[in-house]
Design a protein around this motif. Structure first.
Motif, PDB file in Angstrom:
ATOM      1  N   VAL A   1       0.861  -1.183   0.000  1.00  0.00           N
ATOM      2  CA  VAL A   1       0.000   0.000   0.000  1.00  0.00           C
ATOM      3  C   VAL A   1       0.894   1.228   0.000  1.00  0.00           C
ATOM      4  N   HIS A   2       0.719   2.074  -1.002  1.00  0.00           N
ATOM      5  CA  HIS A   2       1.464   3.325  -1.101  1.00  0.00           C
ATOM      6  C   HIS A   2       0.632   4.420  -0.445  1.00  0.00           C
ATOM      7  N   GLU A   3       1.230   5.127   0.483  1.00  0.00           N
ATOM      8  CA  GLU A   3       0.523   6.164   1.244  1.00  0.00           C
ATOM      9  C   GLU A   3       0.433   7.455   0.437  1.00  0.00           C
ATOM     10  N   VAL A   4      -0.421   7.438  -0.559  1.00  0.00           N
ATOM     11  CA  VAL A   4      -0.717   8.625  -1.358  1.00  0.00           C
ATOM     12  C   VAL A   4      -2.227   8.800  -1.362  1.00  0.00           C
ATOM     13  N   LEU A   5      -2.684   9.930  -1.837  1.00  0.00           N
ATOM     14  CA  LEU A   5      -4.120  10.164  -1.949  1.00  0.00           C
ATOM     15  C   LEU A   5      -4.502  10.193  -3.415  1.00  0.00           C
ATOM     16  N   PRO A   6      -5.424   9.379  -3.848  1.00  0.00           N
ATOM     17  CA  PRO A   6      -6.033   8.265  -3.106  1.00  0.00           C
ATOM     18  C   PRO A   6      -5.022   7.141  -2.907  1.00  0.00           C
ATOM     19  N   PRO A   7      -5.255   6.295  -1.893  1.00  0.00           N
ATOM     20  CA  PRO A   7      -4.315   5.200  -1.615  1.00  0.00           C
ATOM     21  C   PRO A   7      -4.130   4.305  -2.842  1.00  0.00           C
ATOM     22  N   LYS A   8      -2.929   3.852  -3.042  1.00  0.00           N
ATOM     23  CA  LYS A   8      -2.595   2.986  -4.174  1.00  0.00           C
ATOM     24  C   LYS A   8      -2.118   1.646  -3.625  1.00  0.00           C
ATOM     25  N   THR A   9      -2.768   0.579  -4.054  1.00  0.00           N
ATOM     26  CA  THR A   9      -2.412  -0.772  -3.633  1.00  0.00           C
ATOM     27  C   THR A   9      -1.904  -1.546  -4.843  1.00  0.00           C
ATOM     28  N   VAL A  10      -0.811  -2.262  -4.642  1.00  0.00           N
ATOM     29  CA  VAL A  10      -0.208  -3.054  -5.713  1.00  0.00           C
ATOM     30  C   VAL A  10       0.033  -4.462  -5.171  1.00  0.00           C
ATOM     31  N   TYR A  11      -0.307  -5.455  -6.009  1.00  0.00           N
ATOM     32  CA  TYR A  11      -0.082  -6.854  -5.644  1.00  0.00           C
ATOM     33  C   TYR A  11       0.999  -7.438  -6.543  1.00  0.00           C
ATOM     34  N   SER A  12       1.846  -8.270  -5.944  1.00  0.00           N
ATOM     35  CA  SER A  12       2.891  -8.961  -6.691  1.00  0.00           C
ATOM     36  C   SER A  12       3.064 -10.358  -6.098  1.00  0.00           C
ATOM     37  N   LEU A  13       3.677 -11.236  -6.874  1.00  0.00           N
ATOM     38  CA  LEU A  13       3.951 -12.583  -6.376  1.00  0.00           C
ATOM     39  C   LEU A  13       5.126 -12.556  -5.413  1.00  0.00           C
ATOM     40  N   THR A  14       5.035 -13.336  -4.368  1.00  0.00           N
ATOM     41  CA  THR A  14       6.157 -13.549  -3.466  1.00  0.00           C
ATOM     42  C   THR A  14       7.049 -14.613  -4.106  1.00  0.00           C
ATOM     43  N   PRO A  15       8.248 -14.815  -3.575  1.00  0.00           N
ATOM     44  CA  PRO A  15       9.062 -15.927  -4.080  1.00  0.00           C
ATOM     45  C   PRO A  15       8.328 -17.273  -3.995  1.00  0.00           C
ATOM     46  N   PHE A  16       7.553 -17.461  -2.926  1.00  0.00           N
ATOM     47  CA  PHE A  16       6.777 -18.698  -2.764  1.00  0.00           C
ATOM     48  C   PHE A  16       5.698 -18.790  -3.840  1.00  0.00           C
ATOM     49  N   GLY A  17       5.083 -17.674  -4.185  1.00  0.00           N
ATOM     50  CA  GLY A  17       4.086 -17.646  -5.253  1.00  0.00           C
ATOM     51  C   GLY A  17       4.704 -17.930  -6.609  1.00  0.00           C
ATOM     52  N   ARG A  18       5.910 -17.391  -6.847  1.00  0.00           N
ATOM     53  CA  ARG A  18       6.617 -17.687  -8.102  1.00  0.00           C
ATOM     54  C   ARG A  18       6.979 -19.167  -8.180  1.00  0.00           C
ATOM     55  N   ASP A  19       7.353 -19.756  -7.038  1.00  0.00           N
ATOM     56  CA  ASP A  19       7.638 -21.200  -7.001  1.00  0.00           C
ATOM     57  C   ASP A  19       6.396 -21.995  -7.416  1.00  0.00           C
ATOM     58  N   LEU A  20       5.239 -21.598  -6.887  1.00  0.00           N
ATOM     59  CA  LEU A  20       4.003 -22.287  -7.240  1.00  0.00           C
ATOM     60  C   LEU A  20       3.696 -22.122  -8.723  1.00  0.00           C
ATOM     61  N   ALA A  21       3.868 -20.924  -9.246  1.00  0.00           N
ATOM     62  CA  ALA A  21       3.605 -20.684 -10.667  1.00  0.00           C
ATOM     63  C   ALA A  21       4.501 -21.574 -11.532  1.00  0.00           C
ATOM     64  N   ARG A  22       5.768 -21.694 -11.159  1.00  0.00           N
ATOM     65  CA  ARG A  22       6.692 -22.568 -11.910  1.00  0.00           C
ATOM     66  C   ARG A  22       6.275 -24.031 -11.778  1.00  0.00           C
ATOM     67  N   ALA A  23       5.812 -24.416 -10.599  1.00  0.00           N
ATOM     68  CA  ALA A  23       5.384 -25.801 -10.389  1.00  0.00           C
ATOM     69  C   ALA A  23       4.141 -26.122 -11.221  1.00  0.00           C
ATOM     70  N   LEU A  24       3.329 -25.125 -11.514  1.00  0.00           N
ATOM     71  CA  LEU A  24       2.114 -25.338 -12.297  1.00  0.00           C
ATOM     72  C   LEU A  24       2.373 -25.382 -13.799  1.00  0.00           C
ATOM     73  N   ASP A  25       3.562 -24.953 -14.241  1.00  0.00           N
ATOM     74  CA  ASP A  25       3.872 -24.943 -15.674  1.00  0.00           C
ATOM     75  C   ASP A  25       3.658 -26.303 -16.343  1.00  0.00           C
ATOM     76  N   PRO A  26       4.171 -27.413 -15.787  1.00  0.00           N
ATOM     77  CA  PRO A  26       3.925 -28.711 -16.432  1.00  0.00           C
ATOM     78  C   PRO A  26       2.437 -29.067 -16.480  1.00  0.00           C
ATOM     79  N   LEU A  27       1.691 -28.688 -15.473  1.00  0.00           N
ATOM     80  CA  LEU A  27       0.254 -28.955 -15.470  1.00  0.00           C
ATOM     81  C   LEU A  27      -0.427 -28.137 -16.569  1.00  0.00           C
ATOM     82  N   ALA A  28       0.007 -26.897 -16.766  1.00  0.00           N
ATOM     83  CA  ALA A  28      -0.545 -26.065 -17.834  1.00  0.00           C
ATOM     84  C   ALA A  28      -0.238 -26.673 -19.203  1.00  0.00           C
ATOM     85  N   GLU A  29       0.982 -27.173 -19.375  1.00  0.00           N
ATOM     86  CA  GLU A  29       1.340 -27.822 -20.645  1.00  0.00           C
ATOM     87  C   GLU A  29       0.460 -29.038 -20.893  1.00  0.00           C
TER      88      GLU A  29
END
Length: 116
Positions: free
Chosen positions: A72-100
């Motif tokens: 959350v960036h403390e500006v007006l209006p408030p700005k919220t940004v979401y990103s993957l954590t390293p654990f989330g990136r690990d999950l995304a990579r683990a799902l690659d073979p399932l996507a294929e």
């Protein structure tokens, strides 16, 4: 699958992983966030049919599960940004073979429909 399965240490690993990505939107959110940080409005615009309430709920669950980081960036209006954590990136990579595998299945379904 219930949310409690995501916290149960006595389930198999596949069940534990599926419990974290269970739901209509979480895999799509993971896929979008793989490309970099996004604001909630951007995510909602890119996923037709996703309501603000459901997006907020999914992102909160993913944050609790350690998959996404909420900044959350403390500006007006408030700005919220979401990103993957390293654990989330690990999950995304683990799902690659399932996507294929899923793409191969879709190809088979299309070929079968074309042959009919």
């Amino acid at each position: 699958m219930t949310r409690s399965r995501a916290q149960d240490p006595n389930v198999c690993g596949v069940t534990a992983a599926i419990a974290v990505i269970d739901g209509k939107w979480k895999t799509s959110l993971l896929w979008l966030l793989e490309s970099g940080p996004h604001r909630p409005g951007e995510l909602r615009r890119r996923l037709a049919g996703l309501t603000e309430k459901v997006l907020t709920q999914a992102l909160r669950e993913m944050e609790r599960d350690g998959l996404v980081h909420r900044e959350v960036h403390e500006v007006l209006p408030p700005k919220t940004v979401y990103s993957l954590t390293p654990f989330g990136r690990d999950l995304a990579r683990a799902l690659d073979p399932l996507a294929e595998w899923g793409h191969r299945r879709l190809d088979l379904l299309r070929a079968s429909a074309a042959a009919s």
